[in-house]
Structures are given as structure tokens and as C-alpha cells.
Design an enzyme around this catalytic site. Structure first.
Site, PDB file in Angstrom:
ATOM      1  N   LYS A 155       0.835  -1.218   0.000  1.00 38.66           N
ATOM      2  CA  LYS A 155       0.000   0.000   0.000  1.00 38.66           C
ATOM      3  C   LYS A 155       0.860   1.254   0.000  1.00 38.66           C
ATOM      4  O   LYS A 155       0.633   2.180  -0.776  1.00 38.66           O
ATOM      5  CB  LYS A 155      -0.898  -0.014   1.246  1.00 38.66           C
ATOM      6  CG  LYS A 155      -1.529   1.315   1.581  1.00 38.66           C
ATOM      7  CD  LYS A 155      -2.392   1.228   2.812  1.00 38.66           C
ATOM      8  CE  LYS A 155      -1.718   1.438   4.147  1.00 38.66           C
ATOM      9  NZ  LYS A 155      -1.412   2.814   4.539  1.00 38.66           N
ATOM     10  N   ARG A 206       0.379  14.224  13.369  1.00 37.62           N
ATOM     11  CA  ARG A 206       0.777  14.085  11.966  1.00 37.62           C
ATOM     12  C   ARG A 206       0.872  15.426  11.224  1.00 37.62           C
ATOM     13  O   ARG A 206       0.135  15.697  10.267  1.00 37.62           O
ATOM     14  CB  ARG A 206      -0.149  13.106  11.229  1.00 37.62           C
ATOM     15  CG  ARG A 206      -0.206  11.769  11.914  1.00 37.62           C
ATOM     16  CD  ARG A 206      -0.873  10.714  11.085  1.00 37.62           C
ATOM     17  NE  ARG A 206       0.011  10.122  10.104  1.00 37.62           N
ATOM     18  CZ  ARG A 206      -0.333   9.127   9.287  1.00 37.62           C
ATOM     19  NH1 ARG A 206      -1.534   8.645   9.321  1.00 37.62           N
ATOM     20  NH2 ARG A 206       0.529   8.632   8.430  1.00 37.62           N
ATOM     21  N   PRO A 207       1.789  16.314  11.646  1.00 33.85           N
ATOM     22  CA  PRO A 207       1.945  17.598  10.978  1.00 33.85           C
ATOM     23  C   PRO A 207       2.506  17.450   9.562  1.00 33.85           C
ATOM     24  O   PRO A 207       2.999  16.371   9.198  1.00 33.85           O
ATOM     25  CB  PRO A 207       2.952  18.334  11.865  1.00 33.85           C
ATOM     26  CG  PRO A 207       3.668  17.278  12.619  1.00 33.85           C
ATOM     27  CD  PRO A 207       2.739  16.114  12.739  1.00 33.85           C
ATOM     28  N   ILE A 208       2.454  18.523   8.778  1.00 34.01           N
ATOM     29  CA  ILE A 208       3.000  18.476   7.413  1.00 34.01           C
ATOM     30  C   ILE A 208       4.081  19.540   7.228  1.00 34.01           C
ATOM     31  O   ILE A 208       4.423  19.896   6.112  1.00 34.01           O
ATOM     32  CB  ILE A 208       1.899  18.643   6.341  1.00 34.01           C
ATOM     33  CG1 ILE A 208       1.042  19.888   6.627  1.00 34.01           C
ATOM     34  CG2 ILE A 208       1.046  17.403   6.246  1.00 34.01           C
ATOM     35  CD1 ILE A 208       0.188  20.295   5.453  1.00 34.01           C
ATOM     36  N   ASP A 209       4.609  20.048   8.349  1.00 33.68           N
ATOM     37  CA  ASP A 209       5.589  21.140   8.261  1.00 33.68           C
ATOM     38  C   ASP A 209       6.822  20.770   7.425  1.00 33.68           C
ATOM     39  O   ASP A 209       7.337  21.598   6.676  1.00 33.68           O
ATOM     40  CB  ASP A 209       6.016  21.579   9.682  1.00 33.68           C
ATOM     41  CG  ASP A 209       6.538  20.415  10.512  1.00 33.68           C
ATOM     42  OD1 ASP A 209       5.925  19.329  10.460  1.00 33.68           O
ATOM     43  OD2 ASP A 209       7.569  20.568  11.192  1.00 33.68           O
ATOM     44  N   LEU A 210       7.273  19.516   7.519  1.00 33.65           N
ATOM     45  CA  LEU A 210       8.478  19.126   6.767  1.00 33.65           C
ATOM     46  C   LEU A 210       8.195  19.083   5.263  1.00 33.65           C
ATOM     47  O   LEU A 210       9.050  19.421   4.449  1.00 33.65           O
ATOM     48  CB  LEU A 210       9.004  17.770   7.254  1.00 33.65           C
ATOM     49  CG  LEU A 210       9.375  17.702   8.734  1.00 33.65           C
ATOM     50  CD1 LEU A 210       9.730  16.277   9.136  1.00 33.65           C
ATOM     51  CD2 LEU A 210      10.548  18.634   9.031  1.00 33.65           C
ATOM     52  N   ARG A 230      -8.457  -1.003   5.140  1.00 35.96           N
ATOM     53  CA  ARG A 230      -7.699   0.060   4.447  1.00 35.96           C
ATOM     54  C   ARG A 230      -6.294  -0.402   4.095  1.00 35.96           C
ATOM     55  O   ARG A 230      -5.650   0.171   3.213  1.00 35.96           O
ATOM     56  CB  ARG A 230      -7.600   1.310   5.343  1.00 35.96           C
ATOM     57  CG  ARG A 230      -8.930   2.010   5.535  1.00 35.96           C
ATOM     58  CD  ARG A 230      -8.779   3.204   6.417  1.00 35.96           C
ATOM     59  NE  ARG A 230      -7.700   4.054   5.934  1.00 35.96           N
ATOM     60  CZ  ARG A 230      -7.130   5.012   6.639  1.00 35.96           C
ATOM     61  NH1 ARG A 230      -7.531   5.236   7.853  1.00 35.96           N
ATOM     62  NH2 ARG A 230      -6.180   5.731   6.122  1.00 35.96           N
ATOM     63  N   ASP A 262       4.751   0.436  12.084  1.00 35.97           N
ATOM     64  CA  ASP A 262       3.525  -0.201  11.586  1.00 35.97           C
ATOM     65  C   ASP A 262       3.343  -1.616  12.135  1.00 35.97           C
ATOM     66  O   ASP A 262       2.260  -2.184  12.020  1.00 35.97           O
ATOM     67  CB  ASP A 262       3.537  -0.250  10.046  1.00 35.97           C
ATOM     68  CG  ASP A 262       3.433   1.145   9.449  1.00 35.97           C
ATOM     69  OD1 ASP A 262       3.066   2.080  10.181  1.00 35.97           O
ATOM     70  OD2 ASP A 262       3.730   1.300   8.256  1.00 35.97           O
TER      71      ASP A 262
HETATM   72  C1  EPZ Z   1       4.319   6.716   6.217  1.00 35.33           C
HETATM   73  O1  EPZ Z   1       3.564   7.758   6.809  1.00 35.33           O
HETATM   74  C2  EPZ Z   1       3.379   5.540   6.107  1.00 35.33           C
HETATM   75  N1  EPZ Z   1       2.243   5.932   5.282  1.00 35.33           N
HETATM   76  C3  EPZ Z   1       2.928   5.129   7.490  1.00 35.33           C
HETATM   77  O2  EPZ Z   1       2.123   3.988   7.326  1.00 35.33           O
HETATM   78  C4  EPZ Z   1       4.145   4.762   8.319  1.00 35.33           C
HETATM   79  O3  EPZ Z   1       3.730   4.469   9.630  1.00 35.33           O
HETATM   80  C5  EPZ Z   1       5.120   5.958   8.362  1.00 35.33           C
HETATM   81  O4  EPZ Z   1       5.446   6.359   6.992  1.00 35.33           O
HETATM   82  C6  EPZ Z   1       6.407   5.659   9.091  1.00 35.33           C
HETATM   83  O5  EPZ Z   1       7.027   4.558   8.511  1.00 35.33           O
HETATM   84  C7  EPZ Z   1       2.371   5.941   3.962  1.00 35.33           C
HETATM   85  O6  EPZ Z   1       3.427   5.679   3.393  1.00 35.33           O
HETATM   86  C8  EPZ Z   1       1.167   6.248   3.175  1.00 35.33           C
HETATM   87  P1  EPZ Z   1       6.364  10.141   8.269  1.00 35.33           P
HETATM   88  P2  EPZ Z   1       4.093   9.257   6.785  1.00 35.33           P
HETATM   89  O7  EPZ Z   1       6.187  11.420   7.504  1.00 35.33           O
HETATM   90  O8  EPZ Z   1       4.817   9.509   5.522  1.00 35.33           O
HETATM   91  C9  EPZ Z   1       6.522  13.378  11.771  1.00 35.33           C
HETATM   92  C10 EPZ Z   1       0.311   2.559   7.913  1.00 35.33           C
HETATM   93  O9  EPZ Z   1      -0.265   2.043   8.914  1.00 35.33           O
HETATM   94  N2  EPZ Z   1       6.364  14.402  10.716  1.00 35.33           N
HETATM   95  O10 EPZ Z   1       7.609   9.368   8.077  1.00 35.33           O
HETATM   96  O11 EPZ Z   1       2.950  10.106   7.138  1.00 35.33           O
HETATM   97  C11 EPZ Z   1       5.243  12.569  11.963  1.00 35.33           C
HETATM   98  O12 EPZ Z   1       4.300  13.255  12.754  1.00 35.33           O
HETATM   99  C12 EPZ Z   1       0.917   3.874   8.052  1.00 35.33           C
HETATM  100  O13 EPZ Z   1       0.361   2.017   6.800  1.00 35.33           O
HETATM  101  C13 EPZ Z   1       6.469  15.726  11.064  1.00 35.33           C
HETATM  102  O14 EPZ Z   1       6.700  16.089  12.219  1.00 35.33           O
HETATM  103  O15 EPZ Z   1       5.131   9.178   7.992  1.00 35.33           O
HETATM  104  C14 EPZ Z   1       5.765  11.310  12.580  1.00 35.33           C
HETATM  105  O16 EPZ Z   1       5.939  11.514  13.951  1.00 35.33           O
HETATM  106  C15 EPZ Z   1       0.358   4.846   8.960  1.00 35.33           C
HETATM  107  N3  EPZ Z   1       6.292  16.661  10.082  1.00 35.33           N
HETATM  108  C16 EPZ Z   1       7.117  11.134  11.902  1.00 35.33           C
HETATM  109  O17 EPZ Z   1       7.463  12.416  11.365  1.00 35.33           O
HETATM  110  C17 EPZ Z   1       6.032  16.311   8.796  1.00 35.33           C
HETATM  111  O18 EPZ Z   1       5.889  17.208   7.936  1.00 35.33           O
HETATM  112  C18 EPZ Z   1       7.130  10.111  10.765  1.00 35.33           C
HETATM  113  O19 EPZ Z   1       6.155  10.460   9.791  1.00 35.33           O
HETATM  114  C19 EPZ Z   1       5.947  14.950   8.449  1.00 35.33           C
HETATM  115  C20 EPZ Z   1       6.105  13.997   9.435  1.00 35.33           C
END
Ligand code: EPZ
Length: 415
Positions: free
Chosen positions: A22, A121-125, A396, A304
């Protein structure tokens, strides 16, 4: 709304084939928007999150066929980049649509992304990285407005190796003028899969799988045909399902290298695992506790699989300390496991799991995807009947979850 009814106590045994990932499929489907024409994606799992993404793409003009796990996406007539309708709020990777659309269309309006409730789950990065490529981003009344007349490559240091932010920057940077370097990039296998697909489209990216990704911008990309990697999280979940029942399992169509973090932990707790291309796991009647599990970005133990392994540790011999370092609020399953008799105490990001002799069937609720799967696994090991409510969360991320478990000998039905 649907539920799973699980009657516990059956040892799982048999052979299954793992489908496409996925978390690789979603970014790759979005990447097809970087070119005009027909892209073909094989080994694409039938999942609710994929269906939602297909609906989003159709809303902006894509023509899509989805048969036999092959997705044919025609992006020739994309006529809108206004994504401020509700669907984008349902899945997290919708935020990648900015990276995929901005270079060719110059403007994207989009709502904030959704996904599992496992922390803020912020999007700041994402936004910081995109801004560094000369994309102007405004956030107004719940809508993100991104505009750019020309993307420029840049050097970007991620404060955290976010999977999504790494992917978003890769998508945007391959059509930027000049070179982009991402430092402290995410190293997950899904990032490598995205690089491989983008390079087939004509991009020039190297380094995915390490923390340094280099992208040489190009003028134009072409549609491509590609097959998605197997789902390492689904594979890990089925290994744990076999382990929790004291059973045995053969997994076909897996990349063992991607599974090393979970293989190491399952061996440590007493499972025998061998590989000859396919993976074989034989579990002892009762596993040993693992002392310490700490979730980390790849190649650390995957967040995960934290909930599924917690279900396993809840009936292990001994005490396990689980630290969730990736997401702030990924212990939603704990209260539900406790209803089944698990002995778990949580303090912030740490859970202390004291293995109990056995779990008992109970009525529980899936609060998110992986936590929901963990409750089904607990139900497989428990005495009596477990009802897992809100099983749509599980659907999902796991295709035909109940069918596969039934093929392995489990008694599980959707009601
Ligand atoms: C991906 O999510 C996966 N989703 C998640 O899968 C997975 O748990 C995660 O990576 C970690 O491996 C998809 O690929 C669709 P991150 P993503 O950005 O990209 C923080 C599942 O069950 N962060 O690596 O959203 C964030 O809050 C799932 O299949 C910021 O602070 O994960 C978290 O603490 C759910 N600012 C950490 O980084 C940002 O702008 C890791 O998030 C982005 C992230």
C-alpha cells in the site's frame, strides 16, 4: 460499518502470497500525474485507500481502469488541480499531490490530508521542503494553496527522515531546474520503489535507500509501466499471526531484506525462520518476551508492526518494554488488548507488556489500521470469541485479511 468475528485457538498453518505494498502503491499512483499519457501499475493492492486515491484522480480528469491488480491510469485529460473537495481529507498521501502536480500546472489547492489517528501528523516538513524548491505556499481556511512559476532545485536538510516529506520533495524536484539534494532522507523501501518508478519515467534520481538523495531536474517525464514491491508490513503481520498461534507459515513473493527488522525480533523470541526465496516461519508453542522493542525509521523496527508485536508479547513468557518513537499516539490498541486480559501499562511513549498465560475473547474496537489488525491477531490466540468492531480500518491496509487468515486455518468471519 463491519466487524470481524474471530474464534480463537486454531494454530495457523499454510502458504500465502504477499500482495503489493500500500505505502509504495499510493505515492507511485500519484507520481503518474507527473507525465501526460497512460501509465500501467501492476501488483497494485485492492484496498480502500487505493480506491479513495482513484476517486480523487478521477475527479481531476484521469481515466482509470483497475483489474486483476493492474491499474491503467490515463492522465492525458487532467483539467483541474483544485483538490479542495472532501476526499483528500480521507488519506494521508493526498499531500503528495502538491509535489506531483505543481511543476506542470503551476497551482494546486488542496485540503489537509487525513489518515489514521496515530498522533498529530503535521505536514511542516513537506511544506518546508516544497518551499525550498521555490513553491509559494499559503494556508488559508483549511486549504493549502501552492503556486510556482518555476521550480528550482535546492539542498534540503530534513529535521526528521519523514517518508512522506522525502517523497513529496522527490516528486517536485524531478521537474525542477537544477539539482536537489535531500539530506537525512527517509530510507524506507517504499522510497526506493518511488525512485525506481520515477527513473523509469525519465527522472534522474539516485541515493534512495540511503539518507542522501540526489535529484537532477529534467524538463519532461513520460508515462511508465511498473510493478509494486511486496508489502513488508502485511508480510510481518502474517508472520506474527502464525507466531501468536504457535503455528507455521510460508510467505511467497516477499523481499527478505525488507523484513529483516521483524525477522530479527521473531527469531529472538523463539521462532525458527529460514529463507530460500520464500520465507518459512515455525513458532514455538509460546514465545519468549523480547525485553526491548523500539520503533524507529527504517531499518529500525517498523512502527507499523508495533501493535501486532504488542499483541504477540501480551502472551509471551516474560515482560517486554515497547517504546514508540515515531508517532506520538500509537497506543490506541492498548485499552482494547487489556479488555482481552492483557497486562499492559503505558507511560507516555513507553508500554510495559507483562506476558499473561492466555487472552480471553472479548468485544473490542479497531481504532486504526495496524491496531485493528493487532486485535484480530489477539483474537486468534484468545480463548472463545472476539468481535473486532470497525473492521473497515483494517480493510484500508490488508487485502482480503479474513480470507487469507481463513486459508491458514483461522476461524474468522466478517459480520
Ligand atoms: C508513512 O507515513 C506511512 N504511510 C505510514 O504507514 C508509516 O507508519 C510511516 O510512513 C512511518 O514509517 C504511507 O506511506 C502512506 P512520516 P508518513 O512522515 O509519511 C513526523 C500505515 O499504517 N512528521 O515518516 O505520514 C510525523 O508526525 C501507516 O500504513 C512531522 O513532524 O510518515 C511522525 O511523527 C500509517 N512533520 C514522523 O514524522 C512532517 O511534515 C514520521 O512520519 C511529516 C512527518
Amino acid at each position: 460499518m463491519s466487524k470481524y468475528k474471530v474464534s480463537g485457538g486454531k494454530k495457523l498453518s499454510g502458504s500465502i502470497e504477499i500482495g503489493g505494498a500500500k505505502n509504495a502503491a499510493l505515492p507511485i499512483i500519484i507520481a503518474t500525474l507527473l507525465a501526460r499519457g497512460i501509465s500501467i501499475i501492476h501488483n497494485c493492492p485492492y484496498l480502500e485507500d487505493v480506491n479513495i486515491l482513484i476517486e480523487i484522480l478521477k475527479e481531476i480528469g484521469c481515466k482509470i481502469k483497475y483489474e486483476n491488480h493492474t491499474l491503467v491510469i490515463d492522465t492525458s485529460d487532467v483539467y483541474s488541480t483544485d483538490l479542495s473537495f472532501g476526499l483528500c481529507e480521507k488519506i494521508r498521501p493526498s499531500i503528495l499531490l502538491i509535489g506531483a502536480l505543481i511543476a506542470n500546472y503551476g497551482i494546486v489547492n488542496i485540503t489537509y490530508p487525513g489518515g489514521c489517528e496515530i498522533g498529530p501528523r503535521p505536514i511542516d516538513l513537506h511544506l518546508k521542503g516544497l518551499r525550498a524548491l521555490n513553491i509559494n505556499i499559503k494556508e488559508l481556511h483549511g486549504i493549502i494553496n501552492a503556486t510556482s512559476s518555476k521550480l528550482n532545485g535546492n539542498e534540503i536538510l530534513l529535521d526528521y527522515p519523514s517518508v512522506g516529506a522525502t517523497e513529496n520533495i522527490m516528486l517536485a524536484a524531478c521537474l525542477a531546474e537544477g539539482d536537489t539534494i535531500i539530506r537525512n532522507a527517509a530510507k524506507e523501501p517504499e522510497v526506493i520503489d518511488l525512485q525506481n518508478f520515477l527513473n523509469l519515467m525519465g527522472a534522474n534520481i539516485s541515493g534512495a535507500g540511503t539518507n542522501y538523495i540526489y535529484i537532477r531536474g529534467t524538463d519532461k517525464l513520460n508515462p511508465a509501466e511498473y510493478s509494486i514491491i511486496p508489502d513488508r508490513v502485511a508480510a510481518g503481520t502474517y508472520m506474527i499471526a502464525a507466531a501468536i498461534t504457535g503455528g507455521e507459515i510460508e510467505l511467497k513473493n516477499v523481499i527478505s531484506e525488507h523484513l529483516q527488522p521483524i525477522i530479527a525480533k521473531l527469531k529472538e523470541c523463539g521462532c525458527m525462520i529460514t529463507s530460500n526465496g520464500n520465507l518459512f516461519l515455525r513458532a514455538p508453542a509460546k514465545v519468549k518476551a523480547l525485553d526491548i522493542i523500539r520503533t524507529l525509521p527504517y531499518p529500525g523496527f517498523p512502527t507499523d508492526l508495533q501493535a501486532p508485536i504488542m499483541a504477540l508479547m501480551s502472551i509471551a513468557k516474560g515482560t517486554t518494554i515497547i517504546t514508540e518513537t515515531v508517532f506520538e499516539n500509537r497506543f490506541n490498541h492498548v485499552e482494547e488488548l487489556k479488555k482481552m486480559g492483557a497486562d499492559i501499562r503505558v507511560d507516555g511513549r513507553i508500554a510495559v507488556v507483562k506476558g499473561v498465560e492466555s487472552l480471553c475473547g472479548s468485544n473490542v474496537t479497531a481504532k486504526d489500521l495496524r491496531g485493528g489488525a493487532a486485535l484480530v491477531l489477539a483474537g486468534l490466540a484468545a480463548y472463545g470469541e472476539t468481535i473486532v468492531d470497525k473492521s473497515e480500518h483494517i480493510d484500508r491496509g490488508y487485502e482480503c485479511f479474513d480470507d487469507i487468515l481463513r486459508d491458514l486455518g483461522a476461524e474468522i468471519y466478517k459480520i
